[in-house]
Enzyme design. Structure first.
Site, PDB file in Angstrom:
ATOM      1  N   SER A 144       0.822  -1.207   0.000  1.00 36.40           N
ATOM      2  CA  SER A 144       0.000   0.000   0.000  1.00 36.40           C
ATOM      3  C   SER A 144       0.855   1.256   0.000  1.00 36.40           C
ATOM      4  O   SER A 144       0.319   2.354  -0.152  1.00 36.40           O
ATOM      5  CB  SER A 144      -0.907   0.011   1.240  1.00 36.40           C
ATOM      6  OG  SER A 144      -0.121   0.036   2.426  1.00 36.40           O
ATOM      7  N   HIS A 165      -3.024  -3.517  -5.761  1.00 32.83           N
ATOM      8  CA  HIS A 165      -3.343  -3.112  -4.391  1.00 32.83           C
ATOM      9  C   HIS A 165      -4.832  -3.277  -4.094  1.00 32.83           C
ATOM     10  O   HIS A 165      -5.671  -2.496  -4.554  1.00 32.83           O
ATOM     11  CB  HIS A 165      -2.919  -1.660  -4.161  1.00 32.83           C
ATOM     12  CG  HIS A 165      -3.189  -1.184  -2.774  1.00 32.83           C
ATOM     13  ND1 HIS A 165      -3.552   0.111  -2.479  1.00 32.83           N
ATOM     14  CD2 HIS A 165      -3.166  -1.840  -1.576  1.00 32.83           C
ATOM     15  CE1 HIS A 165      -3.733   0.238  -1.182  1.00 32.83           C
ATOM     16  NE2 HIS A 165      -3.517  -0.930  -0.605  1.00 32.83           N
ATOM     17  N   GLU A 177      -6.273  -0.977  -7.021  1.00 31.82           N
ATOM     18  CA  GLU A 177      -5.358  -0.094  -7.739  1.00 31.82           C
ATOM     19  C   GLU A 177      -4.359  -0.955  -8.508  1.00 31.82           C
ATOM     20  O   GLU A 177      -3.694  -1.800  -7.916  1.00 31.82           O
ATOM     21  CB  GLU A 177      -4.611   0.824  -6.769  1.00 31.82           C
ATOM     22  CG  GLU A 177      -5.501   1.871  -6.112  1.00 31.82           C
ATOM     23  CD  GLU A 177      -4.765   2.725  -5.102  1.00 31.82           C
ATOM     24  OE1 GLU A 177      -5.018   3.937  -5.064  1.00 31.82           O
ATOM     25  OE2 GLU A 177      -3.934   2.168  -4.346  1.00 31.82           O
ATOM     26  N   ASN A 215      -3.991   6.266  -0.926  1.00 32.59           N
ATOM     27  CA  ASN A 215      -3.182   6.616   0.244  1.00 32.59           C
ATOM     28  C   ASN A 215      -2.406   7.914   0.046  1.00 32.59           C
ATOM     29  O   ASN A 215      -2.101   8.603   1.026  1.00 32.59           O
ATOM     30  CB  ASN A 215      -2.229   5.468   0.592  1.00 32.59           C
ATOM     31  CG  ASN A 215      -2.953   4.338   1.293  1.00 32.59           C
ATOM     32  OD1 ASN A 215      -3.984   4.552   1.920  1.00 32.59           O
ATOM     33  ND2 ASN A 215      -2.433   3.133   1.183  1.00 32.59           N
TER      34      ASN A 215
END
Length: 309
Positions: A144, A165, A177, A215
């Site tokens: 991540s 991800h 992702e 993130n």
């Protein structure tokens, strides 16, 4: 043979990897993320080998997968219990386990790593598997926060290395992702995008930038809320209430920090700060560092920014 085998990833860089379908998946790491990835892949007809060095972790993972499948079946086949039981058994038959990655990777079309966020450990695993996996096998990391380019640099298959991800809990969260480096081939990315859709997920493509999309936006937002609290510009309660009621978010940023884990947040921000020291968004937070040093890591330890019973 399952329907997905007809979804072929065509035109990859060399003849060795043309006409490849992702039929067999190897997941490295039997924790919550790895088990979740294994569950959704098995549920969609893929053959999955879940790998961990700890046999007890694998037993716990399979038990958890079975429990989750039963809950899914109860909801999905509420009026057809026989179909629900068939769904459970078919998915479980698609899952096998191993404590030896080297012995199973030779039959894999895709290897997904979902282990601890430690660059050296990830590099070592992929470096070893790179020598054993077939030429067509795609490698992907579920990291991540770490650089996909840095992880993939330990292999010789840079065109077949990418980020994949998933979000926690994997069976519930729809987003994936798909992260490409400057060396990842478009064919590899197309293959992973298609694979994600077959799993019932909604994939998005992004570059190998710190934190990717989610993130990269989420963590600086949380850390800025922490800094606002540090400056005394608002109490933690008022900051959280403001973002929940003003933006419609289900959790405020400080609540969310406790949920994510303050140690996890610090690890990611430290990594980003070291790699991008000039970026003020990645600067250290005194209160975050203090809470982690005191072992107050959030909800999982009973105390972080808030106290939990």
């Amino acid at each position: 043979m399952a329907f997905f085998t007809h979804h072929v990833c065509r035109g990859l860089a060399s003849s060795a990897v043309r006409q490849v379908a992702i039929q067999h998946l190897t997941v490295i790491g039997g924790g919550q993320m790895g088990a979740g990835i294994a569950q959704v892949a098995a549920s969609t007809g893929h053959s999955v080998t879940l790998v961990d060095t700890n046999g007890e972790i694998l037993k716990k993972a399979v038990k958890g997968i079975e429990g989750n499948l039963k809950r899914v079946a109860k909801k999905k086949f509420s009026d057809k219990p026989e179909s629900g039981e068939e769904f459970i058994q078919k998915a479980l038959q698609n899952v096998s386990t191993s404590t030896d990655a080297a012995s199973v990777v030779q039959g894999s079309d895709l290897v997904v790593e979902a282990i601890v966020e430690n660059l050296k450990i990830k590099q070592d695993i992929f470096s070893e598997l790179d020598k054993l996996a077939p030429a067509h096998t795609i490698f992907a990391s579920n990291t991540s926060s770490l650089s996909i380019t840095d992880i993939g640099s330990s292999t010789s298959r840079l065109d077949r290395f990418a980020g994949l991800h998933f979000f926690n809990p994997v069976p519930v969260m729809k987003l994936v992702e798909v992260i490409g480096t400057s060396a990842t081939s478009q064919e590899t990315l197309d293959c992973l995008l298609n694979f994600s859709k077959i799993l019932g997920k909604t994939p998005v493509s992004c570059k190998d930038t710190p934190g990717f999309i989610v993130n990269r936006l989420l963590l600086p937002y949380i850390v800025e809320a922490v800094r606002m609290y540090e400056r005394g510009h608002g109490s933690k309660e008022d900051i959280d209430i403001a973002m929940k009621l003003g933006c419609g978010y289900p959790m405020g940023p400080l609540e969310l920090a406790d949920y994510v884990g303050l140690d996890t947040m610090k690890f990611i921000m430290d990594y980003w700060s070291a790699a991008n020291p000039e970026n003020p968004s990645f600067a250290q937070s005194e209160s975050l560092n203090k809470l982690v040093a005191e072992g107050k890591l959030g909800k999982k330890t009973g105390e972080g920014f808030y106290k939990y019973k």
